[in-house]
Scaffold this motif. Structure first.
Motif, mmCIF file in Angstrom:
data_model
loop_
_atom_site.group_PDB
_atom_site.id
_atom_site.type_symbol
_atom_site.label_atom_id
_atom_site.label_comp_id
_atom_site.label_asym_id
_atom_site.label_seq_id
_atom_site.Cartn_x
_atom_site.Cartn_y
_atom_site.Cartn_z
ATOM 1 N N GLY A 26 145.629 49.783 31.322
ATOM 2 C CA GLY A 26 145.368 48.080 31.177
ATOM 3 C C GLY A 26 146.426 47.519 30.153
ATOM 4 N N SER A 27 146.238 46.116 29.182
ATOM 5 C CA SER A 27 147.037 45.636 27.901
ATOM 6 C C SER A 27 146.314 44.735 27.634
ATOM 7 N N SER A 28 146.705 44.075 26.352
ATOM 8 C CA SER A 28 146.667 43.073 25.886
ATOM 9 C C SER A 28 146.944 41.781 25.879
ATOM 10 N N PRO A 29 147.778 41.906 26.685
ATOM 11 C CA PRO A 29 148.889 40.416 26.655
ATOM 12 C C PRO A 29 148.036 40.265 28.214
ATOM 13 N N SER A 30 146.742 41.025 28.712
ATOM 14 C CA SER A 30 146.042 40.168 30.126
ATOM 15 C C SER A 30 144.906 39.448 29.370
ATOM 16 N N THR A 31 144.493 39.303 30.125
ATOM 17 C CA THR A 31 142.787 38.766 30.266
ATOM 18 C C THR A 31 141.621 39.543 30.401
ATOM 19 N N ASN A 32 140.334 39.544 29.519
ATOM 20 C CA ASN A 32 139.540 40.170 29.851
ATOM 21 C C ASN A 32 139.336 40.112 31.060
ATOM 22 N N GLU A 33 139.287 39.024 32.327
ATOM 23 C CA GLU A 33 138.939 38.901 33.431
ATOM 24 C C GLU A 33 140.297 40.380 34.202
ATOM 25 N N ASP A 34 141.275 40.100 33.721
ATOM 26 C CA ASP A 34 142.400 40.299 34.410
ATOM 27 C C ASP A 34 141.846 42.643 33.750
ATOM 28 N N ASN A 35 141.493 42.260 32.542
ATOM 29 C CA ASN A 35 141.188 44.163 32.632
ATOM 30 C C ASN A 35 140.212 44.758 32.937
ATOM 31 N N TYR A 36 138.872 43.992 33.542
ATOM 32 C CA TYR A 36 137.816 43.946 33.778
ATOM 33 C C TYR A 36 137.711 44.439 35.442
ATOM 34 N N LEU A 37 138.729 43.972 36.084
ATOM 35 C CA LEU A 37 139.103 44.123 37.328
ATOM 36 C C LEU A 37 140.114 45.473 37.054
ATOM 37 N N LEU A 38 140.545 46.043 36.421
ATOM 38 C CA LEU A 38 141.411 46.830 37.010
ATOM 39 C C LEU A 38 140.415 48.015 36.476
ATOM 40 N N GLN A 39 139.659 47.903 35.120
ATOM 41 C CA GLN A 39 138.802 49.396 35.298
ATOM 42 C C GLN A 39 137.974 49.751 36.371
ATOM 43 N N LYS A 40 137.601 48.173 36.943
ATOM 44 C CA LYS A 40 136.491 47.636 38.236
ATOM 45 C C LYS A 40 137.141 48.561 39.292
ATOM 46 N N MET A 41 138.686 48.716 39.213
ATOM 47 C CA MET A 41 139.457 48.838 40.302
ATOM 48 C C MET A 41 139.571 50.695 40.106
ATOM 49 N N GLN A 45 140.949 43.416 20.934
ATOM 50 C CA GLN A 45 139.996 43.581 21.098
ATOM 51 C C GLN A 45 139.126 43.395 22.271
ATOM 52 N N GLY A 46 139.432 42.868 23.601
ATOM 53 C CA GLY A 46 138.930 42.691 24.679
ATOM 54 C C GLY A 46 139.396 43.757 25.371
ATOM 55 N N VAL A 47 140.426 44.154 25.772
ATOM 56 C CA VAL A 47 140.792 44.750 26.346
ATOM 57 C C VAL A 47 139.330 46.135 26.308
ATOM 58 N N GLY A 48 139.292 46.430 25.033
ATOM 59 C CA GLY A 48 138.822 48.175 25.343
ATOM 60 C C GLY A 48 136.915 47.393 25.470
ATOM 61 N N ASP A 49 136.610 46.102 24.938
ATOM 62 C CA ASP A 49 136.044 45.607 25.705
ATOM 63 C C ASP A 49 135.167 45.281 26.633
ATOM 64 N N MET A 50 136.701 45.554 27.821
ATOM 65 C CA MET A 50 136.307 45.400 28.756
ATOM 66 C C MET A 50 136.168 46.430 29.760
ATOM 67 N N GLY A 51 136.180 48.135 28.962
ATOM 68 C CA GLY A 51 135.886 48.760 29.359
ATOM 69 C C GLY A 51 137.535 49.807 29.896
ATOM 70 N N CYS A 52 138.640 49.398 29.403
ATOM 71 C CA CYS A 52 139.662 50.381 29.043
ATOM 72 C C CYS A 52 140.295 50.724 28.226
ATOM 73 N N GLN A 53 139.068 51.719 28.607
ATOM 74 C CA GLN A 53 139.578 53.396 28.250
ATOM 75 C C GLN A 53 138.227 54.683 28.641
ATOM 76 N N PRO A 54 139.058 55.756 28.182
ATOM 77 C CA PRO A 54 138.339 56.969 28.900
ATOM 78 C C PRO A 54 136.622 56.389 28.482
ATOM 79 N N GLU A 55 135.371 56.474 28.913
ATOM 80 C CA GLU A 55 134.080 56.404 28.391
ATOM 81 C C GLU A 55 133.101 57.454 28.606
ATOM 82 N N LYS A 56 133.893 58.192 29.888
ATOM 83 C CA LYS A 56 133.268 59.890 30.381
ATOM 84 C C LYS A 56 133.892 60.186 30.466
ATOM 85 N N GLY A 57 135.132 61.228 29.102
ATOM 86 C CA GLY A 57 135.657 62.383 29.357
ATOM 87 C C GLY A 57 137.129 62.025 30.850
#
Length: 610
Positions: free
Chosen positions: A97-112, A314-326
């Protein structure tokens, strides 16, 4: 017509208006009610509208056939992605993910990534800049975000800025907050490896050896404790008691007089604020640098501000675009345990990662999908599928800035050409994989409020207000931390007698996709320049504006030399914004073991006149 929106550039996150005439954006108009810019956006913000109409924008989806990108339909692009990714195992794919992208974009990316591909291999461009910050803040405060606000600069009576150049990179925070504090009597200390623009405004400037900031912070803390100007836990006191001033002077390459002045200013302060940037995070010892900075701030009961780079960083990480479970970080997925496919949204790892020769070799082997508005190196040379997303002016959503302020980005015009918002692309592609995602901003925000910690407070009306909303998080605790790193031991060698540090400049931004397409900004900074000390230049027969070759153990580049007395002998400063001058080809893979953030500072190199 005026449409209120948020600047797409840095993490300060100013609000302004886009003026729209006959369906076309014609200028940026300041927002006098914006609590951040106070009606004074910077030149990057004021010129941001120019990039909307770049002639070379991607106008339709592209697929690589026989080595060349050719135009295609959205449906064919989606089918091609499906056929090439449907059988991948969770460990074989990486989402970025990336921070030019919105929270909504990044949320759906990690959801995918997590719901369709069952992978936790999700990361973002934050890995390259402030992964160390988020990790350290989580250990110290219990939150992976700074506990202060940008407005806190104003109330300070002593400001220490280290590893950052806010006059250049955080200009609105500098002019409207930091200089306001100075006007009210605050003392400003700037500590940097070279005398950049912010240093010109300092009451005290200290030129330090990069990578020794941990020692510097800890030595200041020791002197405060020794003089009973601060108290710390016993284990911290015992650790810092071993610090000896001659060692600090020698290791940091500063004078005792400079150090004593800094200690006196900080000791006298009642409202101390420490601000930092990538100059102390992009090191092997980046986490310890932040630990040491926070120890000092806690002892002074002060504030700490991380000057994070991009609009929604800040939003891109908040949305879950980071490894959360290893899951794998981008560093692991690219270099250590390579994956078979990269799905990249509005980022350019072919320019931004370290050791680019290796990165390019790896990208050639992968199936690469990228969302991007503009051509970049990743898309042009390595992407198998290019999905053209529209600009921030053509879509709605939210950004969470560096201080965790969430505000709404309003669509000003309809998407141009055959382009789509990122969240639309993701919902349509998800359907190809048999998953239905929320496909309206309101519905995505409702899901974010249910799923992402701190975002349960989301209220659309408040998000659209001048103030916006702050993520619902306060520090859970305050813990001092013992330090593992004693300062970096990267030194020049006989073969590589110079140290290179990458840096930002005022009139370009990150990997340049937007800023390089602004006529205003390009007039001011059309090409990359390497700053070099005149004595060093004379020794190597280099004249001002002459082309030079810089060589490291992993690569080489050619760049123009700019002679200046603002950089120290033996130190080169060069920007990473320009695709024609890939500075990161010089950067070997060397990273912080705790967070895998690459070292992009202190690179041993040699130079040659051309």
């Amino acid at each position: 017509m005026y449409v209120k929106t948020i600047c797409p550039y840095c993490g300060v996150g100013c609000s302004f208006f886009l003026q729209v005439d006959d369906g076309k954006v014609t200028k940026v108009v300041e927002n006098k009610n914006d609590p951040i810019s106070e009606g004074h956006p910077c030149i990057k913000g004021l010129s941001s509208w120019e990039t909307i109409y770049a002639e070379d924008r991607y106008k339709t989806p592209m697929i690589r056939k026989k080595g060349k990108l050719v135009e295609t339909t959205w449906d064919e692009a989606y089918n091609y992605i499906y056929e090439n990714m449907k059988d991948l195992k969770p460990d074989e794919v990486m989402f970025y993910g990336s921070s030019p992208s919105t929270n909504e974009d990044n949320y759906l990316l990690q959801k995918m990534a997590r719901e369709i591909f069952k992978t936790d291999n999700v990361d973002s461009c934050a890995r390259l800049c402030h992964a160390a910050t988020c990790y350290a803040f989580d250990k110290i405060f219990g939150i992976s975000a700074m506990p202060a606000k940008i407005e806190d600069w104003k109330a300070a009576d002593c400001i220490l800025i280290i590893g950052s150049n806010p006059e250049s990179n955080y200009p609105v925070a500098f002019t409207q907050k930091i200089l306001a504090a100075k006007k009210n009597g605050a003392k400003i200390i700037v500590v940097s490896v070279w005398k950049e623009q912010t240093a010109e405004q300092a009451d005290l400037y200290i030129e330090i050896e990069g990578g020794t900031e941990t020692v510097f912070f800890s030595a200041i803390l020791k002197h405060l404790v020794d003089n009973q100007d601060a108290k710390v836990p016993k284990d911290i006191e015992e650790t810092i008691s071993k610090i000896k001033m001659p060692d600090v002077v020698n290791q940091c390459k500063i004078t005792k007089q400079e150090f004593d002045k800094a200690v006196a200013m900080i000791a006298a302060s009642k409202r101390f604020v420490l601000g930092f940037g990538m100059g102390i995070t992009q090191h092997v010892c980046g986490v310890d640098n932040i630990f040491a900075a926070c120890n000092l701030v806690l002892a002074k009961k002060g504030k700490i501000i991380s000057m994070r780079g991009k609009a929604n960083i800040q939003g891109v990480g908040d949305m879950g675009c980071q490894p959360e479970k290893g899951g794998k970080t981008m560093t692991t997925a690219m270099f250590l345990e390579p994956v078979k496919a990269f799905y990249i949204m509005e980022s350019n790892p072919a320019q931004s990662m370290p050791n680019l020769n290796k990165v390019h070799d790896e990208l050639k082997k992968k199936f690469v999908v990228i969302h991007t508005t503009y051509p970049n190196l990743t898309a042009e040379k390595f992407a198998d599928v290019v999905l053209p997303c529209c600009t921030w002016a053509e879509r709605s959503g939210t950004f969470t800035n560096a201080e965790s302020r969430i505000r709404f980005v309003n669509k000003a015009i309809e998407p141009m050409y055959n382009t789509k918002p990122n969240y639309v692309i993701l919902t349509e592609l998800a359907l190809k994989f048999g998953k239905k995602f929320p496909n309206k901003i309101d519905d995505i925000l409702k899901e974010i409020a249910q799923k992402r910690p701190g975002y349960e407070i989301l209220d659309l009306d408040k998000l659209k207000s001048e103030k916006g909303q702050f993520v619902n998080r306060e520090p859970k605790f305050q813990k001092y931390h013992l330090l593992l790193c004693k300062g970096e031991d990267v030194k020049p060698t006989k073969k590589y007698p110079f140290l290179l540090t990458t840096a930002r400049i005022p009139f370009q931004f990150c990997t340049g996709e937007m800023s390089s397409r602004s006529a205003t900004l390009n007039k001011m900074a059309p090409e990359a320049l390497c700053l070099i000390d005149p004595v060093d230049a004379k020794k190597y027969g280099i004249k001002d504006m002459q082309m030079i070759r810089i060589i490291s153990e992993v690569g080489e580049i050619e760049i123009k030399a700019s002679l200046t007395d603002k950089t120290a002998p033996g130190l080169l400063i060069a920007p990473y914004h320009y695709e024609k001058t890939l500075i990161n080809k010089l950067v070997p893979l060397n990273f912080n073991s705790q967070v895998e953030e690459p070292n992009l500072k202190k690179i041993p190199v040699r130079i040659e006149a051309i």
